[in-house]
Design an enzyme around this catalytic site. Structure first.
Site, PDB file in Angstrom:
ATOM      1  N   HIS A 203       0.809  -1.219   0.000  1.00 41.89           N
ATOM      2  CA  HIS A 203       0.000   0.000   0.000  1.00 41.89           C
ATOM      3  C   HIS A 203       0.842   1.269   0.000  1.00 41.89           C
ATOM      4  CE1 HIS A 203      -3.194  -2.817   1.196  1.00 41.89           C
ATOM      5  NE2 HIS A 203      -4.025  -1.920   0.706  1.00 41.89           N
ATOM      6  N   GLY A 204       2.097   1.165   0.385  1.00 40.37           N
ATOM      7  CA  GLY A 204       2.941   2.356   0.380  1.00 40.37           C
ATOM      8  C   GLY A 204       4.213   2.132   1.166  1.00 40.37           C
TER       9      GLY A 204
END
Length: 388
Positions: A203-204
């Site tokens: 997700h990051g």
């Protein structure tokens, strides 16, 4: 980075790995392969479509009027979720989340995370519904990506219902190749934490995303070894409250950037900065959204499929049939937006079902018009999942 890089990268991986395993045939037409990887409806935010899901449809696709109509209905549902619900909740979330916890206190922090909780669900599930609807219009059957996750009663069940295509990818292409649960307990724990660490990093590249993934990994392990034995004996509403608390604090890790800020917001949730911090209730604007909370709750729970199945059971003469509106397991197909009777129906009840379906279509048309008006009149239309 290119929009959607994480989605089309995983889709390409599924093709390469499945060809290597001999589970799908090599696609010799580069245009067909490119179409699969760059299919625009679900390219930028999912669902993750495996090549095996649409292998047959690529060569033998049939676009029908009935499929187009069902896809259009589902597209309207998703558009309404995104524009009318997610954007509305997002206004409050975006006004509170960047602020200091000491400034807005318990009410401000609670309202900000609650608004984000609804925003991210309606935003992402709305996009998925639109993508699946567009696929139906063109003759493709994409897998379901959300199955009313906020109706869950455990962390394990939540992740059977939330972003189902991502969970399936990590299960089949990471967890099972590592050995899954057919290994020793220490290895099982390690496999689980590896998968959830990767889920967070996907997700990051930030510490809060890694912590978010590990947070869910630890919770699922706790349920596996300890908590589920207790939850299974408790009333469903108690276990549902347990799950609500879990995903609420999970979204706190997801929404608030910076470890120090996360710590301050966590303390604020337990009253460290008072009810309002240094703000007034009027400044927080939370009060103006109270009337919308029932709408958000109803929209995130399976009331619509439950009602649709109840009407179907009544029409078929079996009103006492047990209704399971949102099954816990399985990548079930996206339900139709209309009442579909499978057995013989008396003429009078058939007319009633037809009237219900017409009213549903009128309601969807109204949602489409209102959504278009909102898009035209407002510049606030972010897809927050694009950043992940």
């Amino acid at each position: 980075l290119p929009i959607g890089i994480s989605f089309f990268t995983l889709q390409a991986i599924t093709y390469v790995v499945d060809v290597y395993r001999g589970e799908v045939k090599v696609q010799k037409n580069p245009l067909y392969l490119g179409m699969y990887i760059a299919m625009f409806p679900q390219l930028v935010a999912g669902p993750i479509v495996r090549y095996a899901d649409i292998e047959h449809e690529i060569d033998h696709r049939r676009a029908t009027l009935e499929g187009f109509a069902q896809g259009l209905r589902l597209f309207c549902v998703g558009l309404g979720k995104k524009v009318l619900l997610a954007n509305t909740a997002g206004v409050l979330a975006d006004s509170l989340l960047p602020r200091e916890a000491a400034e807005i206190g318990f009410i401000g922090c609670f309202s900000g995370v609650a608004a984000y909780t609804f925003q991210i669900y309606f935003d992402f599930s709305g996009y998925s519904d639109m993508a699946i609807g567009l696929g139906k219009m063109m003759g493709f059957e994409y897998p379901r990506n959300f199955n009313y996750p906020y109706a869950s009663k455990s962390a394990t069940e939540f992740w059977r219902r939330w972003h189902m295509s991502l969970g399936g990818f990590f299960r089949d292409y990471v967890y099972i190749p590592l050995g899954g649960n057919r290994v020793s307990t220490p290895r099982f724990v390690a496999n689980t934490m590896i998968v959830w660490g990767l889920t967070g990093i996907w997700h990051g590249a930030a510490w809060n995303f890694l912590l978010w993934g590990l947070y869910w990994g630890v919770l699922i392990l706790l349920e596996k070894f300890l908590v589920m034995k207790v939850l299974d004996k408790l009333p469903r509403f108690v276990s549902h409250i347990w799950c609500v608390v879990l995903f609420f604090f999970g979204w706190l890790l997801f929404a608030v950037t910076g470890l120090s800020n996360v710590g301050e917001w966590f303390c604020a949730m337990f009253g460290a900065y008072g009810w309002l911090g240094t703000s007034t209730l009027w400044e927080l604007q939370s009060w103006s959204y109270v009337s919308l909370v029932p709408v958000f709750i109803v929209g995130s729970l399976p009331w619509a499929p439950w009602l649709r199945k109840k009407i179907q059971a009544w029409a078929e003469g079996d009103p006492h049939r047990a209704i399971v509106a949102a099954p816990q397991k399985g990548n079930t197909a996206v339900p139709p937006c209309q009442v579909v009777c499978e057995g013989p129906v008396p003429a009078g009840r058939a007319r009633a079902v037809t009237a219900v379906n017409v009213l549903a279509d009128v309601a969807l048309l109204a949602v489409f018009v209102l959504s278009c008006m909102s898009v035209v009149s407002s510049s606030y239309n972010p897809f927050i999942y694009f950043q992940f």
